[in-house]
Every structure is written in structure tokens, then in C-alpha cells.
Scaffold this active site. Structure first.
Site, PDB file in Angstrom:
ATOM      1  N   GLU A   3       1.035  -1.026   0.308  1.00 42.03           N
ATOM      2  CA  GLU A   3      -0.019   0.329   0.102  1.00 42.03           C
ATOM      3  C   GLU A   3       0.331   0.697   0.101  1.00 42.03           C
ATOM      4  O   GLU A   3       0.990   1.988   1.053  1.00 42.03           O
ATOM      5  CB  GLU A   3      -0.764  -0.180   0.976  1.00 42.03           C
ATOM      6  CG  GLU A   3      -2.195  -1.101   1.078  1.00 42.03           C
ATOM      7  CD  GLU A   3      -3.410  -0.570   2.371  1.00 42.03           C
ATOM      8  OE1 GLU A   3      -3.296   0.023   2.701  1.00 42.03           O
ATOM      9  OE2 GLU A   3      -4.428  -1.404   2.119  1.00 42.03           O
ATOM     10  N   GLU A  20      -5.684  -7.652  -1.026  1.00 42.42           N
ATOM     11  CA  GLU A  20      -6.892  -7.577  -0.095  1.00 42.42           C
ATOM     12  C   GLU A  20      -7.956  -6.978  -0.140  1.00 42.42           C
ATOM     13  O   GLU A  20      -8.150  -6.095  -1.556  1.00 42.42           O
ATOM     14  CB  GLU A  20      -6.055  -6.592   0.816  1.00 42.42           C
ATOM     15  CG  GLU A  20      -4.749  -6.717   1.855  1.00 42.42           C
ATOM     16  CD  GLU A  20      -4.608  -5.201   2.223  1.00 42.42           C
ATOM     17  OE1 GLU A  20      -5.275  -4.798   3.087  1.00 42.42           O
ATOM     18  OE2 GLU A  20      -2.235  -5.656   3.122  1.00 42.42           O
TER      19      GLU A  20
END
Length: 493
Positions: free
Chosen positions: A222, A326
Site C-alpha cells: 500500500e 486485499e
């Protein structure tokens, strides 16, 4: 600082090609199948990077939320030896034989294992950073990762994606899962830290190269959104180059920084028309955080998925494979306040995601596997699986020769008839060869109770193989199109 920048740029300036995903004329090895199959998986959240909302037992001496808060408070209260024992008990008990059996019986193919840089090689890469003073606590972490996670997973034909979730120097983002309080995303501004982490990625690749069941190495989690690719791409290039010194086949996973097309273009640019650098781009799909999603009903969010999950990718994603690293079945309470049968909509939401990920990504990993207390509801993989919201990709029985021939003839005739109507010169045998190779490879993966996942990598490798054996042609695109059509027909997309 200037010297560090020059060193980093030198490492990133010429990214080497990866090796072929399979050898010409040979069926893929078990290791190559692990690296390229479609990975229906789950993340082991709060295993080696603690998150209090998932597992809070190691936060008994702090009100903080991060790994640093947990380890510093335990060392302060009990000393380093007792703190190490507490951490090791957590790591060793996070997953057990019953869990592995459950995962295997529910067709899970891969685990995304989030780790911190402090977990690697006895904490040796933490020198100069926040976790250096706690290196002794993590002295056995890496061996536990191998002995209690990688090796048992192989017994169930499950792979491990090593996800370096937390990086030093402020982390790759400002969230608590960077491992430190007040993370600020400063990693991409610290060239020295990037050099050290690139070296660490090479160390990981070298240390794990004899394990067959490593799906890949993720060099960042991320990364924060950035209008420019300059800073992240320099680190990515350096990390890839270091990994390739030791392993030319392992897939390298990068973060798309919430902008998948930006990083598809970067990979395409680095590869050119026929190269391959062995990169998979990680996209995360959540529909519970943005104000835009909170303003929508559940039905609106579900209906919008088809148009906003891995769409509008440059050149139809040519040469670039994605994973969804995710996702969850969670929607915000403001969404639920708009009405609807929650159980039915959660199931519909999860089913729609499962279907789209199967078609558009080389794998997907639900966040997260388990919670210390009770279940995590729509964040909980077991709960959502048992509710029928999360569906593994359907396994395919290889068609018999007659069925294959029928499909080939239909696809071939459609291809020939269309392009003949357009005029010009073609090489239709290349279409047939690509189509046939796709079916052959699909059947090979089916023998391993798997599906081909890295379809772009596989197509590019097989196409290059064909050029080597038959010579190049301006109509090589027909082989590539045949390969795409073959996979589509094999898997019924």
C-alpha cells in the site's frame, strides 16, 4: 545523501529481464506452477505485523496500536527475553494443523504473509531504524516463518507470498500497519533506507530460492498515492534488480498506489514489446473507506464493481498481471443505513468480487484469516466462506480430444473468416498454435488442481518460445490472440 541517490539510481537504471515462466518444450515444474497459478488466498493479518483490532494479546501493557507500541511496552515491563517468548508463542500458535486442514479443504491455494523488515535475518536489517533496539526479540522470527509457515504450507500444496508489509524510515504509508506510531510515508524520501531494503529483498530471494512454494516477494504494501512514479519506481527498480541477482524466476509484487493503470504503464514501459521483468501489480479493493462509497447503497456499490475493478488498463493490460492483494466484504454503516437485507447483500457483494477477480486478476487474498476473539464478521475469511460470500475459482476438467478439436475449429474458423473479410496478409497457423498451447497449459495446471493465473506472463513467454522455434513475423499478434481465445474457452470466461 547525493551519493546514496546515485547508488539507488544506478541499481534502478537497468531492470533485468526475468527468466521464462516455463522452459521451451517442457511442462512447467512444480515450482513454476506455484509461481504462476491462480492464487485464491487469504492474508494472515496480525501474524508478524501486529494490528490490535485483530489480535490484542501482545498489547497488554500499552494503549498504542502498532507493533512498536507492543514490543517496546513488553520489553520495558518484562525484559527482552520474556518479550521474545511472548512474541514467539504468538507466531507459533497463530496457525495450527486444524487451520491448515481447513484452508486446504476450502481450496485455498496461497497465503499472503505480512512481515516487517525487523523480522528478516534475525533483525539484522533493522540496524539504524526504530526496531534496532529490539532485534533480540525478533532473533528467531525468520526461522519461525520458514519452519512454521512456509514448510507446513507446502505439505498442503499451499504457497506463501512474502509481503514486506512494513518498511523503515516512516513507512510506505501513514497507517498503523507500517509498524510505528506517527508513520508518515517517509520511506520513499529516504534513499539510504531504499537501498537497504532493496538489499534485503535480494537477501530474502537468495534465502528462499530452494523452496518451491514461494509465490513471490512483495517489496512494499500500500504505497501512498502519488501523481508521479518517480520515487516508488526507483525503489521498485532497485529491489527487482537485487532480487534478480539471486533468483531470475521469482515473481516480484509491487503496490499500485491505488492507481492500477499508472503502474501497468510503468511495467509496460520497462518491458518493451517483448521483454518481461517478472512483476505482478498489487491492487487493493475496499468499498468501505471513501466518502464516495459511504454515500452509496449496497446495491449501488455492487453494481459499480464491474466498471471500476481493474478496468481501463493501458493496452488491455498487455504484459501485466495483477493480483487483488486485499479485499473484504465490509461496507460502511452509512451504506447499511440505506437499507436492504444485509446477509443477502453481503453474499452478493462477495460473490461479485470473487467472479471479477477470477476473470481479471491472477489471484486474490481476503483480509483477513482469523481474529483472536470470536469472529471478525465481514472482515473474517472463515465467516464469509461459510456464509457462501467468498467463492474459490471453479476447477476445470480438461476437455477430451473431440471437445478440444470442436472448440479449436470454431475459434479458428471465426478468426480466419473475420480477418479474410478485412483483407491483408495473415499467418493463421500462429493463431492455431497459440490456441492449442493455451489449452495444453490449462490442462497442465488442472493436473495440479490449479488454474493458470499469471496469464500475461505465460502468454508472453509462450509467444517468445514460438518465435524462437518458428521465427518472427509481423503476424505474431495472431499467436497472442489465439492464446487469449484458448484460455477464454478453456476456462469458460
Amino acid at each position: 545523501m547525493v551519493f546514496d541517490k546515485l547508488r539507488l539510481k544506478k541499481r534502478a537504471s537497468s531492470i533485468p529481464d526475468a527468466g521464462p515462466v516455463a522452459e521451451l518444450g517442457k511442462e512447467p515444474s512444480t515450482k513454476q506452477i506455484y509461481q504462476s497459478r491462480e492464487n485464491f488466498g487469504v492474508c494472515f493479518g496480525s501474524s508478524f505485523v501486529l494490528e490490535r483490532w485483530i489480535f490484542d494479546d501482545l498489547f497488554s501493557e500499552t494503549n498504542g496500536e502498532t507493533e512498536y507500541d507492543a514490543v517496546s511496552s513488553l520489553v520495558s515491563k518484562f525484559g527482552a527475553d520474556q518479550a521474545r517468548t511472548k512474541f514467539e508463542n504468538h507466531w507459533k500458535n497463530y496457525i495450527n494443523d486444524d487451520d491448515w486442514n481447513w484452508l486446504s479443504s476450502h481450496q485455498v491455494k496461497s497465503i499472503r504473509l505480512p512481515i516487517g523488515y525487523w523480522d528478516v535475518d534475525g533483525g539484522s536489517f533493522a540496524k539504524g531504524y526504530d526496531f534496532e533496539k529490539f532485534a533480540s526479540v525478533y532473533s528467531n522470527a525468520w526461522s519461525i516463518i520458514k519452519q512454521n509457515y512456509i514448510e507446513p504450507a507446502a505439505n498442503y500444496q499451499i504457497s506463501i507470498l512474502i509481503d514486506v508489509h512494513a518498511l523503515p524510515a516512516g513507512g510506505a504509508n501513514s497507517n498503523a500497519h507500517s509498524g510505528i506510531p506517527n508513520a508518515n510515508g517517509g520511506f520513499f524520501k529516504d534513499t539510504s533506507a531504499q537501498i537497504n531494503m532493496a538489499k534485503m529483498m535480494g537477501w530474502i530471494a537468495n534465502d528462499l530460492k530452494n523452496y518451491d512454494n514461494i509465490a513471490g516477494i512483495q517489496v512494499v504494501n500500500e504505497a501512498e498515492f502519488d501523481e508521479s512514479t518517480k520515487a516508488p519506481s526507483t525503489y521498485y527498480g532497485a529491489a527487482i534488480s537485487e532480487i534478480r541477482k539471486y533468483d531470475d524466476s521469482i515473481p516480484v509484487y509491487i503496490s499500485d498506489g491505488w492507481w492500477p493503470d499508472q503502474w501497468a504503464k510503468w511495467v509496460q514501459s520497462e518491458q518493451g514489446s517483448d521483454g518481461y521483468i517478472g512483476v505482478v501489480v498489487d491492487d487493493h479493493v475496499y468499498r468501505c473507506f471513501s466518502d464516495s462509497d459511504k454515500s452509496k447503497s449496497a446495491d449501488q456499490i455492487i453494481n459499480d464493481l464491474n466498471g471500476d475493478v481493474l478496468t481501463n488498463i493501458s493496452d488491455n493490460s498487455n504484459g501485466v498481471d495483477f493480483i487483488v492483494g486485499e479485499y473484504s466484504c465490509v461496507l460502511d454503516q452509512q451504506t447499511w443505513d440505506k437499507g436492504g437485507n444485509r446477509d443477502e447483500l453481503v453474499k452478493k457483494f462477495g460473490n461479485t468480487q470473487s467472479q471479477l477477480f477470477d476473470q481479471r486478476a491472477s489471484g486474490s487474498y481476503f483480509w483477513t484469516f482469523k481474529f483472536q476473539s470470536g469472529n471478525g464478521g465481514e472482515w473474517d475469511f472463515k465467516t464469509m466462506t461459510n456464509a457462501g460470500a467468498i467463492i474459490p475459482p471453479q476447477q476445470v476438467n480438461s476437455p477430451n480430444q473431440n471437445e478440444f478439436q470442436q472448440k479449436l475449429n470454431e475459434a479458428y474458423n471465426n478468426h480466419v473468416n473475420y480477418w479474410k473479410s478485412q483483407g491483408g496478409s495473415y499467418d493463421f497457423d500462429r493463431f492455431k498454435a497459440g490456441y492449442t498451447q493455451a489449452f495444453t497449459d490449462g490442462a497442465t495446471f488442472s493436473k495440479f488442481n490449479s488454474r493458470l493465473g499469471r496469464r500475461q506472463a505465460w502468454k508472453r513467454s509462450r509467444s517468445n518460445d514460438y518465435v524462437q522455434s518458428k521465427g518472427n513475423s509481423n503476424n505474431q499478434w495472431e499467436y497472442d490472440q489465439g492464446f487469449d481465445e484458448g484460455l477464454k474457452d478453456y476456462y469458460g470466461y
